[in-house]
Design an enzyme around this catalytic site. Structure first.
Site, PDB file in Angstrom:
ATOM      1  N   GLY A  60       0.784  -1.229   0.000  1.00 58.68           N
ATOM      2  CA  GLY A  60       0.000   0.000   0.000  1.00 58.68           C
ATOM      3  C   GLY A  60       0.814   1.275   0.000  1.00 58.68           C
ATOM      4  O   GLY A  60       1.889   1.368  -0.597  1.00 58.68           O
ATOM      5  N   ILE A  61       0.292   2.285   0.713  1.00 58.52           N
ATOM      6  CA  ILE A  61       0.935   3.595   0.688  1.00 58.52           C
ATOM      7  C   ILE A  61       2.269   3.585   1.433  1.00 58.52           C
ATOM      8  O   ILE A  61       3.137   4.403   1.144  1.00 58.52           O
ATOM      9  CB  ILE A  61       0.015   4.698   1.234  1.00 58.52           C
ATOM     10  CG1 ILE A  61      -0.300   4.495   2.720  1.00 58.52           C
ATOM     11  CG2 ILE A  61      -1.268   4.774   0.425  1.00 58.52           C
ATOM     12  CD1 ILE A  61      -1.055   5.662   3.335  1.00 58.52           C
ATOM     13  N   GLY A  62       2.445   2.650   2.374  1.00 62.03           N
ATOM     14  CA  GLY A  62       3.735   2.554   3.051  1.00 62.03           C
ATOM     15  C   GLY A  62       4.832   2.118   2.100  1.00 62.03           C
ATOM     16  O   GLY A  62       5.948   2.662   2.126  1.00 62.03           O
ATOM     17  N   ASP A 108       6.877  -6.919  14.797  1.00 61.45           N
ATOM     18  CA  ASP A 108       5.428  -7.038  14.842  1.00 61.45           C
ATOM     19  C   ASP A 108       4.917  -5.930  15.746  1.00 61.45           C
ATOM     20  O   ASP A 108       5.114  -5.968  16.962  1.00 61.45           O
ATOM     21  CB  ASP A 108       5.029  -8.415  15.385  1.00 61.45           C
ATOM     22  CG  ASP A 108       3.525  -8.595  15.497  1.00 61.45           C
ATOM     23  OD1 ASP A 108       2.779  -7.632  15.246  1.00 61.45           O
ATOM     24  OD2 ASP A 108       3.092  -9.712  15.859  1.00 61.45           O
ATOM     25  N   LEU A 109       4.274  -4.924  15.182  1.00 59.28           N
ATOM     26  CA  LEU A 109       3.839  -3.762  15.948  1.00 59.28           C
ATOM     27  C   LEU A 109       2.848  -4.104  17.046  1.00 59.28           C
ATOM     28  O   LEU A 109       2.742  -3.365  18.037  1.00 59.28           O
ATOM     29  CB  LEU A 109       3.201  -2.734  15.012  1.00 59.28           C
ATOM     30  CG  LEU A 109       4.047  -1.568  14.533  1.00 59.28           C
ATOM     31  CD1 LEU A 109       3.245  -0.719  13.569  1.00 59.28           C
ATOM     32  CD2 LEU A 109       4.555  -0.723  15.695  1.00 59.28           C
ATOM     33  N   ASN A 135       3.273   4.574   9.892  1.00 58.66           N
ATOM     34  CA  ASN A 135       2.279   4.401   8.836  1.00 58.66           C
ATOM     35  C   ASN A 135       1.448   3.128   8.974  1.00 58.66           C
ATOM     36  O   ASN A 135       0.296   3.085   8.547  1.00 58.66           O
ATOM     37  CB  ASN A 135       3.002   4.404   7.485  1.00 58.66           C
ATOM     38  CG  ASN A 135       2.125   3.909   6.355  1.00 58.66           C
ATOM     39  OD1 ASN A 135       1.330   4.656   5.786  1.00 58.66           O
ATOM     40  ND2 ASN A 135       2.260   2.628   6.005  1.00 58.66           N
ATOM     41  N   THR A 156      -2.012  -2.166  17.712  1.00 63.56           N
ATOM     42  CA  THR A 156      -1.192  -2.051  16.503  1.00 63.56           C
ATOM     43  C   THR A 156      -1.056  -0.609  16.040  1.00 63.56           C
ATOM     44  O   THR A 156       0.053  -0.114  15.791  1.00 63.56           O
ATOM     45  CB  THR A 156      -1.798  -2.897  15.374  1.00 63.56           C
ATOM     46  OG1 THR A 156      -1.947  -4.246  15.816  1.00 63.56           O
ATOM     47  CG2 THR A 156      -0.932  -2.847  14.128  1.00 63.56           C
ATOM     48  N   SER A 190      -6.355   9.271  10.172  1.00 61.04           N
ATOM     49  CA  SER A 190      -7.423   9.082   9.186  1.00 61.04           C
ATOM     50  C   SER A 190      -8.564  10.035   9.497  1.00 61.04           C
ATOM     51  O   SER A 190      -8.766  10.436  10.651  1.00 61.04           O
ATOM     52  CB  SER A 190      -7.948   7.642   9.225  1.00 61.04           C
ATOM     53  OG  SER A 190      -9.143   7.503   8.482  1.00 61.04           O
ATOM     54  N   TYR A 212     -17.816  -3.787  21.337  1.00 64.24           N
ATOM     55  CA  TYR A 212     -16.886  -3.645  20.218  1.00 64.24           C
ATOM     56  C   TYR A 212     -17.604  -3.468  18.888  1.00 64.24           C
ATOM     57  O   TYR A 212     -18.448  -4.277  18.498  1.00 64.24           O
ATOM     58  CB  TYR A 212     -15.980  -4.873  20.140  1.00 64.24           C
ATOM     59  CG  TYR A 212     -14.919  -4.793  19.054  1.00 64.24           C
ATOM     60  CD1 TYR A 212     -13.799  -3.994  19.209  1.00 64.24           C
ATOM     61  CD2 TYR A 212     -15.051  -5.525  17.878  1.00 64.24           C
ATOM     62  CE1 TYR A 212     -12.819  -3.919  18.239  1.00 64.24           C
ATOM     63  CE2 TYR A 212     -14.074  -5.457  16.889  1.00 64.24           C
ATOM     64  CZ  TYR A 212     -12.966  -4.649  17.076  1.00 64.24           C
ATOM     65  OH  TYR A 212     -12.007  -4.589  16.097  1.00 64.24           O
TER      66      TYR A 212
END
Length: 349
Positions: A60-62, A108-109, A135, A156, A190, A212
């Site tokens: 993607g954009i990353g 791994d975030l 990002n 995350t 966003s 949720y």
């Protein structure tokens, strides 16, 4: 499914309402607009003296942001959940930019221990860090807790980036002192932050499975991205260090991140895709604001701001609440299990 369609409709509506005369290319005060691409907004920039980390750069954009930073000469580190996936991206980008200086490291975030391991490895292996682009993200996924017991989107999208940023601050500050080049931190938020009222920053509320709602949980994490950048900026100014922090809305792009909003439904995706292609941004356009904030000279000394389409924009009142930003910082420190004040260099052993 109905809730997912409504959420996607809301995203599309916000994207279109924020685009003015796009796709005819109306530009703002910066000289760029929603139709500008990452290559266009960085044209003529020499980044050969800069080192950058771009999270979420495997797609993607990353990935496009990493490519354009490499194209402008920057040394780019790509954190990836697995080395295999990261090396595939590196190979792909190297084919497009043969002169690129790309490196892959595992992270791994959603895992605090993984973030700590990455930061420790980076800090011991690299002398400098000029740019950190937070990002990476997941969007509207089914309810799940991270290995640290935190709702997965918040873990995350915000908590991982909060810890990562904190553990890299000393490296960024020393780089700015030694080189005289202002360091930049960019948080990708966003327009979805508008759906969060800011009353969510309590673990019981975040982790409540009965309450949720996937897209609302995403919105909470995106509000956190803005507040985090604002509080970073306030602390930088208070300390007098040569760093800036800003946040942004990249635009709504029909990439892999939207798969959960579409409910993994091929039928829904087939309906949404033609609409998306008509009114939403493509990946080069989606990476433009990332790249603009990272490299454009006009952003020197600009900090604590929110951008969209490469121009300063106004987030919600909640997103501008300085006291809420301080509250979020303290809450985030509790979640990562350590004091990561402005001078902290690492987490506990």
């Amino acid at each position: 499914m109905l809730e997912q369609v409504v959420d996607y409709w809301w995203l599309t509506k916000e994207a279109v309402s924020g685009m003015g005369l796009w796709p005819w290319g109306r530009r703002g005060p910066s000289g760029f607009g929603s139709a500008s691409t990452a290559e266009e907004v960085t044209a003529g920039v020499d980044a050969s003296h800069l080192t950058a980390i771009v999270t979420g750069a495997t797609n993607g954009i990353g990935k496009e942001t990493a490519r354009v930073l490499a194209l402008r000469g920057a040394e780019v580190i790509i954190p990836a959940r697995t080395l295999e996936s990261g090396l595939k991206v590196k190979e792909s980008l190297a084919e497009q930019v043969p002169s690129s200086k790309l490196h892959v490291m595992e992270m791994d975030l959603s895992s605090l221990s993984s973030v700590r391991n990455f930061a420790q490895s980076f800090n011991s292996s690299y002398e400098r860090l000029n740019i950190l682009i937070n990002n990476a993200g997941i969007m509207a996924c089914p309810y799940q807790l991270s290995e640290d017991g935190i709702e997965l989107q918040f873990a995350t999208n915000h908590v991982g980036h909060f810890l990562l940023t904190s553990l890299l601050l000393d490296k960024m500050k020393s780089t700015a002192r030694e080189t005289g080049v202002q360091g930049r931190i960019i948080n990708v938020s966003s327009v979805a932050h508008k759906r969060s009222d800011g009353t969510c920053f309590e673990l019981k509320k975040l982790n409540d499975k009965d309450r949720y709602r996937p897209f609302i949980a995403y919105s909470h994490s995106k509000l956190a991205n803005i507040l985090h950048a604002n509080e970073l900026s306030r602390r930088f100014q208070e300390e007098g260090c040569n760093l800036t922090a800003n946040s942004l809305h990249p635009g709504v792009i029909f990439t892999n991140i939207i798969r959960y909003v579409a409910g993994n439904s091929s039928a829904l995706l087939s309906v949404l895709s033609p609409v998306a292609n008509l009114v939403l941004k493509n990946v080069p356009q989606g990476a433009a604001t990332n790249s603009y904030l990272a490299l454009h000279p006009d952003l020197k000394d600009v900090s604590g701001k929110y951008f969209a389409d490469c121009n300063e924009a106004t987030p919600t009142k909640v997103a501008r609440d300085a006291e809420l930003a301080k509250k979020l910082w303290l809450f985030s420190e509790e979640l990562v299990g350590t004091n990561v004040g402005i001078n902290a260099a690492s987490g506990p052993e």
